[in-house]
Design an enzyme around this catalytic site. Structure first.
Site, PDB file in Angstrom:
ATOM      1  N   TYR A   1      58.989  31.320  18.105  1.00  0.00           N
ATOM      2  CA  TYR A   1      59.500  32.453  17.464  1.00  0.00           C
ATOM      3  C   TYR A   1      60.630  33.408  18.010  1.00  0.00           C
TER       4      TYR A   1
ATOM      5  N   CYS B   1      56.502  46.216  17.825  1.00  0.00           N
ATOM      6  CA  CYS B   1      56.993  45.918  16.361  1.00  0.00           C
ATOM      7  C   CYS B   1      58.270  46.988  15.971  1.00  0.00           C
TER       8      CYS B   1
ATOM      9  N   GLU C   1      59.549  29.170  -7.352  1.00  0.00           N
ATOM     10  CA  GLU C   1      58.889  28.271  -8.333  1.00  0.00           C
ATOM     11  C   GLU C   1      58.969  26.620  -8.038  1.00  0.00           C
TER      12      GLU C   1
ATOM     13  N   LYS D   1      64.383  43.293  15.064  1.00  0.00           N
ATOM     14  CA  LYS D   1      64.769  41.692  14.971  1.00  0.00           C
ATOM     15  C   LYS D   1      65.273  41.330  13.431  1.00  0.00           C
TER      16      LYS D   1
ATOM     17  N   GLU E   1      64.380  32.967  16.663  1.00  0.00           N
ATOM     18  CA  GLU E   1      65.007  33.860  15.921  1.00  0.00           C
ATOM     19  C   GLU E   1      66.209  34.709  16.425  1.00  0.00           C
TER      20      GLU E   1
ATOM     21  N   HIS F   1      61.324  31.640 -13.341  1.00  0.00           N
ATOM     22  CA  HIS F   1      62.833  30.652 -13.205  1.00  0.00           C
ATOM     23  C   HIS F   1      63.930  31.880 -13.436  1.00  0.00           C
TER      24      HIS F   1
ATOM     25  N   CYS G   1      59.393  43.175  15.310  1.00  0.00           N
ATOM     26  CA  CYS G   1      59.920  43.098  14.111  1.00  0.00           C
ATOM     27  C   CYS G   1      61.012  43.758  13.532  1.00  0.00           C
TER      28      CYS G   1
HETATM   29  P1  FAD Z   1      52.062  46.931  20.763  1.00  0.00           P
HETATM   30  O1  FAD Z   1      52.751  47.051  19.458  1.00  0.00           O
HETATM   31  O2  FAD Z   1      52.821  46.154  21.791  1.00  0.00           O
HETATM   32  O3  FAD Z   1      51.736  48.580  21.337  1.00  0.00           O
HETATM   33  C1  FAD Z   1      50.987  48.381  22.456  1.00  0.00           C
HETATM   34  C2  FAD Z   1      51.464  49.918  23.039  1.00  0.00           C
HETATM   35  O4  FAD Z   1      50.639  50.277  24.189  1.00  0.00           O
HETATM   36  C3  FAD Z   1      52.888  49.840  23.552  1.00  0.00           C
HETATM   37  O5  FAD Z   1      53.540  51.024  23.206  1.00  0.00           O
HETATM   38  C4  FAD Z   1      52.789  49.767  24.997  1.00  0.00           C
HETATM   39  O6  FAD Z   1      53.873  50.641  25.988  1.00  0.00           O
HETATM   40  C5  FAD Z   1      51.507  50.823  25.230  1.00  0.00           C
HETATM   41  N1  FAD Z   1      50.681  50.568  26.647  1.00  0.00           N
HETATM   42  C6  FAD Z   1      50.365  49.457  27.327  1.00  0.00           C
HETATM   43  N2  FAD Z   1      49.705  49.917  28.427  1.00  0.00           N
HETATM   44  C7  FAD Z   1      49.330  50.792  28.066  1.00  0.00           C
HETATM   45  C8  FAD Z   1      48.371  51.858  28.837  1.00  0.00           C
HETATM   46  N3  FAD Z   1      47.801  51.439  29.976  1.00  0.00           N
HETATM   47  N4  FAD Z   1      48.304  53.254  28.375  1.00  0.00           N
HETATM   48  C9  FAD Z   1      49.185  53.752  27.315  1.00  0.00           C
HETATM   49  N5  FAD Z   1      50.012  53.051  26.822  1.00  0.00           N
HETATM   50  C10 FAD Z   1      50.253  51.565  26.911  1.00  0.00           C
HETATM   51  N6  FAD Z   1      54.962  40.303  14.298  1.00  0.00           N
HETATM   52  C11 FAD Z   1      55.195  40.351  12.965  1.00  0.00           C
HETATM   53  O7  FAD Z   1      54.029  40.384  12.441  1.00  0.00           O
HETATM   54  N7  FAD Z   1      56.246  40.155  12.267  1.00  0.00           N
HETATM   55  C12 FAD Z   1      57.579  39.844  13.000  1.00  0.00           C
HETATM   56  O8  FAD Z   1      58.604  39.448  12.589  1.00  0.00           O
HETATM   57  C13 FAD Z   1      57.451  40.116  14.545  1.00  0.00           C
HETATM   58  N8  FAD Z   1      58.438  39.997  15.252  1.00  0.00           N
HETATM   59  C14 FAD Z   1      58.583  40.050  16.606  1.00  0.00           C
HETATM   60  C15 FAD Z   1      59.696  40.026  17.300  1.00  0.00           C
HETATM   61  C16 FAD Z   1      59.691  40.084  18.473  1.00  0.00           C
HETATM   62  C17 FAD Z   1      60.946  39.951  19.343  1.00  0.00           C
HETATM   63  C18 FAD Z   1      58.364  40.273  19.279  1.00  0.00           C
HETATM   64  C19 FAD Z   1      58.414  40.528  20.641  1.00  0.00           C
HETATM   65  C20 FAD Z   1      57.193  40.348  18.425  1.00  0.00           C
HETATM   66  C21 FAD Z   1      57.425  40.415  17.177  1.00  0.00           C
HETATM   67  N9  FAD Z   1      56.096  40.422  16.424  1.00  0.00           N
HETATM   68  C22 FAD Z   1      56.249  40.232  14.885  1.00  0.00           C
HETATM   69  C23 FAD Z   1      55.015  40.605  16.839  1.00  0.00           C
HETATM   70  C24 FAD Z   1      54.330  42.129  16.910  1.00  0.00           C
HETATM   71  O9  FAD Z   1      55.418  42.933  17.494  1.00  0.00           O
HETATM   72  C25 FAD Z   1      53.099  42.457  17.585  1.00  0.00           C
HETATM   73  O10 FAD Z   1      52.321  41.419  17.239  1.00  0.00           O
HETATM   74  C26 FAD Z   1      52.745  43.881  17.588  1.00  0.00           C
HETATM   75  O11 FAD Z   1      53.544  44.744  17.732  1.00  0.00           O
HETATM   76  C27 FAD Z   1      51.265  43.986  18.463  1.00  0.00           C
HETATM   77  O12 FAD Z   1      50.757  45.113  18.137  1.00  0.00           O
HETATM   78  P2  FAD Z   1      49.820  45.911  19.266  1.00  0.00           P
HETATM   79  O13 FAD Z   1      49.267  47.097  18.857  1.00  0.00           O
HETATM   80  O14 FAD Z   1      48.677  45.021  19.648  1.00  0.00           O
HETATM   81  O15 FAD Z   1      50.673  46.214  20.412  1.00  0.00           O
HETATM   82  P1  NDP Z   2      55.343  31.934  22.452  1.00  0.00           P
HETATM   83  O1  NDP Z   2      54.262  31.738  23.565  1.00  0.00           O
HETATM   84  O2  NDP Z   2      55.003  31.672  21.022  1.00  0.00           O
HETATM   85  O3  NDP Z   2      56.636  30.827  23.014  1.00  0.00           O
HETATM   86  C1  NDP Z   2      56.734  30.456  24.286  1.00  0.00           C
HETATM   87  C2  NDP Z   2      58.084  29.436  24.323  1.00  0.00           C
HETATM   88  O4  NDP Z   2      58.627  29.365  25.631  1.00  0.00           O
HETATM   89  C3  NDP Z   2      57.764  28.121  23.880  1.00  0.00           C
HETATM   90  O5  NDP Z   2      58.691  27.323  23.293  1.00  0.00           O
HETATM   91  C4  NDP Z   2      57.217  27.415  25.395  1.00  0.00           C
HETATM   92  O6  NDP Z   2      57.727  26.154  25.615  1.00  0.00           O
HETATM   93  C5  NDP Z   2      58.275  28.124  26.164  1.00  0.00           C
HETATM   94  N1  NDP Z   2      58.162  28.306  27.605  1.00  0.00           N
HETATM   95  C6  NDP Z   2      57.169  28.762  28.036  1.00  0.00           C
HETATM   96  N2  NDP Z   2      57.292  28.944  29.516  1.00  0.00           N
HETATM   97  C7  NDP Z   2      58.378  28.364  29.979  1.00  0.00           C
HETATM   98  C8  NDP Z   2      58.997  27.967  31.130  1.00  0.00           C
HETATM   99  N3  NDP Z   2      58.508  28.558  32.286  1.00  0.00           N
HETATM  100  N4  NDP Z   2      60.193  27.699  31.082  1.00  0.00           N
HETATM  101  C9  NDP Z   2      60.885  27.067  29.884  1.00  0.00           C
HETATM  102  N5  NDP Z   2      60.180  27.315  28.532  1.00  0.00           N
HETATM  103  C10 NDP Z   2      59.197  27.887  28.597  1.00  0.00           C
HETATM  104  O7  NDP Z   2      56.066  33.116  22.814  1.00  0.00           O
HETATM  105  P2  NDP Z   2      57.079  34.034  22.016  1.00  0.00           P
HETATM  106  O8  NDP Z   2      57.482  34.849  23.118  1.00  0.00           O
HETATM  107  O9  NDP Z   2      58.346  33.053  21.300  1.00  0.00           O
HETATM  108  O10 NDP Z   2      56.181  34.905  20.763  1.00  0.00           O
HETATM  109  C11 NDP Z   2      55.083  35.539  21.342  1.00  0.00           C
HETATM  110  C12 NDP Z   2      54.533  35.949  19.930  1.00  0.00           C
HETATM  111  O11 NDP Z   2      55.110  36.901  19.525  1.00  0.00           O
HETATM  112  C13 NDP Z   2      54.221  34.761  19.031  1.00  0.00           C
HETATM  113  O12 NDP Z   2      52.900  34.283  19.387  1.00  0.00           O
HETATM  114  C14 NDP Z   2      54.343  35.563  17.773  1.00  0.00           C
HETATM  115  O13 NDP Z   2      52.887  35.690  17.265  1.00  0.00           O
HETATM  116  C15 NDP Z   2      54.723  36.764  18.069  1.00  0.00           C
HETATM  117  N6  NDP Z   2      56.310  36.899  17.350  1.00  0.00           N
HETATM  118  C16 NDP Z   2      56.152  36.985  15.864  1.00  0.00           C
HETATM  119  C17 NDP Z   2      57.358  36.964  15.260  1.00  0.00           C
HETATM  120  C18 NDP Z   2      57.149  36.805  13.625  1.00  0.00           C
HETATM  121  O14 NDP Z   2      56.120  36.990  13.060  1.00  0.00           O
HETATM  122  N7  NDP Z   2      58.215  36.536  12.966  1.00  0.00           N
HETATM  123  C19 NDP Z   2      58.341  36.725  15.832  1.00  0.00           C
HETATM  124  C20 NDP Z   2      58.409  36.869  17.203  1.00  0.00           C
HETATM  125  C21 NDP Z   2      57.438  36.840  18.047  1.00  0.00           C
HETATM  126  P3  NDP Z   2      56.497  24.960  25.471  1.00  0.00           P
HETATM  127  O15 NDP Z   2      56.296  24.709  23.632  1.00  0.00           O
HETATM  128  O16 NDP Z   2      56.831  23.817  26.072  1.00  0.00           O
HETATM  129  O17 NDP Z   2      55.236  25.560  25.913  1.00  0.00           O
END
Ligand code: FAD
Ligand code: NDP
Length: 515
Positions: free
Chosen positions: A222, A80, A495, A88, A226, A490, A85
């Protein structure tokens, strides 16, 4: 004589004990180095560790970032903070500022000279903020006396963790309880030559040192939408390669409207296609071949950047879960937990993105971590409620929702029992700005039998800000009557939600007009 620090600490413990009206659970923790070791210092892990320490427990956190496929690394705080998050949302905001500049003349501003954008400045400032958050997390752990290991954790047995530092140095730690919170990492396709060599992911895009240029985004959920949204907004020629639908798992009408809005604002879509191969040309550009799944034809074009956003895989491979006996789902390789977040091994728990069948969202991981620590150490019985979780997709026109999609409500309650109230509306600020509001849309999906609101969907400016309060109402069992008797604020877009009165069933024009 106790120091002020110790007195403060004792006071925190006393307050927590009062809160749960219970004694700390007696344990044989004395025989271990720690009461709790958390593997993974992201949203969920840090929350759990801090809560556990606040309850007076001896807690350690292991966090280690393996470099991305392209070699990008970052600091403490997880996805995140570093590659999710936070960067992004800041880049989304940067794109929105650009859009605001474009219509600012209608509001009387005159901005002279050529308007340009510097990717390098944006990245530098975003990364500065990210680093300040990394630092903040380290300070917080120190303040709460949580021991931080910048090391990769793996199991030796169910009470023993091996911490491997970057230089290969190993430390063995014993603990009464373990929480696995290792999150996930972006997936790459394994059948596309050149994908890993030349493609970047969300692990890299927010810190790219040179501007991405003409970009192909593969995926349509997502992350893909985004990123494509802010890249288009920042002026880059951006195409999205869609395998099947937009935003799988979301209300599909909303997904289609988002794509239509993005298309109207310059994002290109390559429908029903998957990449075949990526090859680097002599001029450094990437030649991408792709296959249309309907016609089976092959096409190609060249791009400066190819961004894979095709989902995420859990980081479970290094953990040696078999040594502790922790079960994973064989297909997703995610950890299986029960309703108390307990794995197949009684003293080992899992939270956040690494858990099978749970939403991958930061607030979900944070709340699950906090409640888990309270259950392990505070005598609390409060479970994490995984229903009615609100979320926002930060596309140029933001989309926020809580509860069921129209499709899910229909299949759960049946078409006759599902009432959908809907409206197309024009945000006030769009009028003077002469912005097109064709996709600003709201719907409330309700159960006709008891009038309860099953799902709320809002597509428009500041959708996340709008939806947060409604999500609270939904978790209290909001009904359509309560919604429609709520007084609006409003003039706002929010609303329009309390004014919803046209049902889809009626076939009436859902376009809201007037004040
Ligand atoms: P993480 O935050 O991924 O933390 C896991 C940590 O463990 C990492 O630092 C990793 O390096 C470390 N780790 C892994 N293996 C080991 C190991 N063996 N030993 C020690 N450390 C290790 N969510 C939202 O709610 N709103 C958003 O707008 C949003 N935007 C997103 C945008 C993107 C591009 C992405 C990819 C995700 C987004 N998410 C969003 C999802 C959100 O980031 C994740 O759901 C959240 O960070 C998950 O938290 P976590 O604690 O499970 O794992
Ligand atoms: P998702 O698993 O949600 O989506 C994957 C996308 O990639 C789908 O459109 C899928 O298509 C496509 N895809 C999968 N495999 C292939 C392939 N081999 N070739 C071409 N297209 C493919 O993954 P995201 O990475 O978008 O997000 C991961 C998670 O991160 C989300 O579930 C969300 O919870 C979290 N997140 C939250 C955000 C927020 O809160 N604003 C922002 C970003 C991430 P198809 O539909 O055909 O399977």
């Amino acid at each position: 004589m106790l120091s002020m620090k110790h007195l403060r600490r004792l006071d925190i413990i006393r307050r927590h004990l009062q809160q749960y009206n219970t004694k700390t659970i007696s344990s044989n923790a004395g025989q271990y180095d720690y009461d709790l070791v958390v593997i993974g210092g992201g949203s969920g892990g840090l929350s759990c560790a801090k809560e556990g320490a606040g309850l007076g427990k001896r807690v350690a956190v292991l966090d280690y970032v393996s470099p991305s496929v392209q070699g990008t690394t970052w600091g403490l705080g997880g996805t995140c903070v570093n590659v999710g998050c936070i960067p992004k949302k800041l880049m989304h905001h940067a794109a929105q500022l650009g859009e605001a500049i474009q219509i600012s003349d209608k509001y009387g501003w005159s901005i002279s000279g050529e308007i340009s954008h510097s990717w390098e400045t944006l990245v530098q400032n975003v990364q500065n903020h990210v680093r300040s958050l990394n630092w903040g997390h380290r300070v917080q752990l120190q303040e709460k006396s949580v021991k931080y290991f910048n090391a990769k954790g793996s199991f030796q047995d169910k009470h023993t963790i091996k911490a491997t530092a970057k230089d290969g140095q190993e430390t063995i730690i014993t603990t009464e309880n373990v929480v696995i919170a290792v999150g996930g990492r972006p997936r790459y396709p394994d059948n596309v030559p050149g994908a890993r060599e030349h493609g970047v992911s969300s692990d890299d895009i927010f810190s790219l040192s040179k501007s991405p240029g003409k970009t192909l985004v593969v995926g349509a959920s997502y992350v893909a939408l985004e990123c494509a949204g802010f890249l288009t907004g920042l002026g880059f020629d951006t195409s999205v390669m869609v395998r099947s639908v937009y935003l799988r798992g979301f209300d599909q009408q909303m997904g289609d409207l988002i794509a239509a809005n993005m298309r109207d604002h310059g994002t290109k879509f390559i429908e029903r296609s998957v990449p075949k191969a990526i090859e680097k040309q002599q001029d450094g550009k990437l030649n991408v071949e792709w296959r249309n799944l309907e016609s089976d034809e092959t096409h190609e074009d060249s791009f400066d950047t190819v961004l894979f956003a095709i989902g995420r895989d859990p980081e479970t491979s290094f953990l040696q879960l078999d040594k502790a006996g922790v079960e994973m789902d064989p297909k997703s390789k995610k950890i299986i937990v029960d309703e108390k977040e307990r794995t197949s091994v009684a003293n080992i728990y899992g939270i956040g993105d690494v858990i099978h069948n749970r939403p991958e969202l930061t607030p979900v991981a944070i709340m699950a971590g906090k409640l888990l620590a309270r259950r392990i150490f505070g005598g609390s019985n409060q479970m994490m409620d995984y229903t009615k979780i609100p979320t926002t997709v930060f596309t140029p026109l933001e989309y926020s929702s809580v509860g069921l999609s129209e499709e899910d409500a229909m299949s759960k309650c049946g078409e006759d029992n599902t009432e959908v109230y809907h409206a197309f509306y024009k945000p006030l600020e769009y009028t003077v700005g002469e912005k097109d509001a064709s996709q600003c849309y709201i719907k409330a999906v309700c159960d006709r039998n008891n009038n309860s609101v099953l799902g709320l969907h809002f597509l428009g400016p500041h959708a996340g800000e709008v939806m947060q309060g409604f999500a609270a109402a939904m978790s209290c069992g909001l009904t359509y009557d309560q919604l429609s008797s709520t007084i609006g604020i409003h003039p706002t877009s929010a609303e329009e939600i309390v004014k919803l009165n046209i049902t889809k069933r009626s076939g009436e024009d859902p376009n809201v007009t007037g004040c």
